[in-house]
Design an enzyme around this catalytic site. Structure first.
Site, PDB file in Angstrom:
ATOM      1  N   ASP A 107       0.816  -1.040  -0.010  1.00 47.88           N
ATOM      2  CA  ASP A 107      -0.021   0.046  -0.093  1.00 47.88           C
ATOM      3  C   ASP A 107       0.999   1.377  -0.042  1.00 47.88           C
ATOM      4  OD1 ASP A 107      -3.124   0.581   1.085  1.00 47.88           O
ATOM      5  OD2 ASP A 107      -1.696   2.217   1.141  1.00 47.88           O
TER       6      ASP A 107
ATOM      7  N   HIS B 233      -7.050  -5.830   1.989  1.00 43.44           N
ATOM      8  CA  HIS B 233      -5.949  -5.387   2.855  1.00 43.44           C
ATOM      9  C   HIS B 233      -5.330  -6.359   3.869  1.00 43.44           C
ATOM     10  CE1 HIS B 233      -6.838  -0.765   2.482  1.00 43.44           C
ATOM     11  NE2 HIS B 233      -8.180  -1.339   2.068  1.00 43.44           N
TER      12      HIS B 233
ATOM     13  N   HIS C 265     -10.332  -5.123  -3.475  1.00 43.05           N
ATOM     14  CA  HIS C 265      -8.908  -5.342  -2.831  1.00 43.05           C
ATOM     15  C   HIS C 265      -9.032  -5.745  -1.349  1.00 43.05           C
ATOM     16  CE1 HIS C 265     -10.073  -0.922  -2.555  1.00 43.05           C
ATOM     17  NE2 HIS C 265      -9.321  -1.092  -1.400  1.00 43.05           N
TER      18      HIS C 265
HETATM   19  P1  5GP Z   1      -9.574   1.443   0.247  1.00 38.30           P
HETATM   20  O1  5GP Z   1      -9.843   2.782   1.399  1.00 38.30           O
HETATM   21  O2  5GP Z   1     -10.222   1.765  -0.986  1.00 38.30           O
HETATM   22  O3  5GP Z   1     -10.150   0.395   1.087  1.00 38.30           O
HETATM   23  O4  5GP Z   1      -8.043   1.272   0.003  1.00 38.30           O
HETATM   24  C1  5GP Z   1      -7.421   1.723  -1.053  1.00 38.30           C
HETATM   25  C2  5GP Z   1      -5.966   1.822  -0.643  1.00 38.30           C
HETATM   26  O5  5GP Z   1      -5.218   1.906  -1.866  1.00 38.30           O
HETATM   27  C3  5GP Z   1      -5.549   2.794   0.419  1.00 38.30           C
HETATM   28  O6  5GP Z   1      -5.116   2.206   1.445  1.00 38.30           O
HETATM   29  C4  5GP Z   1      -4.505   3.661  -0.427  1.00 38.30           C
HETATM   30  O7  5GP Z   1      -3.592   3.990   0.360  1.00 38.30           O
HETATM   31  C5  5GP Z   1      -4.043   2.760  -1.669  1.00 38.30           C
HETATM   32  N1  5GP Z   1      -3.880   3.427  -2.681  1.00 38.30           N
HETATM   33  C6  5GP Z   1      -4.378   4.264  -3.432  1.00 38.30           C
HETATM   34  N2  5GP Z   1      -3.711   4.806  -4.446  1.00 38.30           N
HETATM   35  C7  5GP Z   1      -2.542   3.713  -4.636  1.00 38.30           C
HETATM   36  C8  5GP Z   1      -1.507   3.733  -5.468  1.00 38.30           C
HETATM   37  O8  5GP Z   1      -1.571   4.340  -6.260  1.00 38.30           O
HETATM   38  N3  5GP Z   1      -0.669   2.850  -5.281  1.00 38.30           N
HETATM   39  C9  5GP Z   1      -0.506   1.952  -4.014  1.00 38.30           C
HETATM   40  N4  5GP Z   1       0.413   1.178  -3.808  1.00 38.30           N
HETATM   41  N5  5GP Z   1      -1.478   2.009  -3.352  1.00 38.30           N
HETATM   42  C10 5GP Z   1      -2.645   3.075  -3.541  1.00 38.30           C
END
Ligand code: 5GP
Ligand code: ZN
Length: 113
Positions: free
Chosen positions: A30, A101, A99
């Site tokens: 992440d 985590h 996704h």
């Molecule tokens: P969500 O909040 O949708 O469950 O998780 C999305 C995750 O993707 C977040 O923890 C965020 O830090 C990560 N993320 C967003 N954009 C990118 C990116 O361009 N590269 C990587 N490696 N992680 C990302």
């Protein structure tokens, strides 16, 4: 899906720190880690999230969890880690490609915020 951030990461159009890949899933660090281990495990086949999943997605959702368990074992964090699917904007979901985590390597409080 052409305008999906995580599809672009799978395709290598956006760089990422890969930690695992096979024919079904891609896993990477992440960009804003919430813990010493914070890996995202994503199906290569695009679908938006758990709320949009159907019976045909059951296997891949389970498979993502098994990859998380493998990474947890390899990283020696089996004394406490968590797998999390954020679902919907109120959960903090910001990317609409499912996704999982994998978060661990520190004490994790309960309930989560
Ligand atoms: P969500 O909040 O949708 O469950 O998780 C999305 C995750 O993707 C977040 O923890 C965020 O830090 C990560 N993320 C967003 N954009 C990118 C990116 O361009 N590269 C990587 N490696 N992680 C990302
Ligand atoms: Zn996608």
């Amino acid at each position: 899906m052409s305008d999906c951030l995580f599809c672009k990461i799978i395709a290598g159009e956006i760089p990422s720190k890969k930690v695992y890949e096979d024919e079904k899933v891609y896993a990477f660090e992440d960009i804003k880690p919430a813990a010493p281990t914070h890996v995202l495990i994503i199906p290569k086949r695009h679908f938006a999230g758990l709320d949009k999943a159907g019976p045909e997605d059951a296997e891949i959702i389970g498979y993502c969890n098994l990859i998380a368990a493998k990474l947890g074992r390899e990283r020696n964090i089996e004394d406490g880690y968590r797998t999390v699917l954020n679902v919907g904007p109120r959960s903090g979901q910001s990317v609409f490609h499912l996704h999982l985590h994998l978060v661990g390597g520190r004490d994790l409080s309960w309930p989560p915020g």
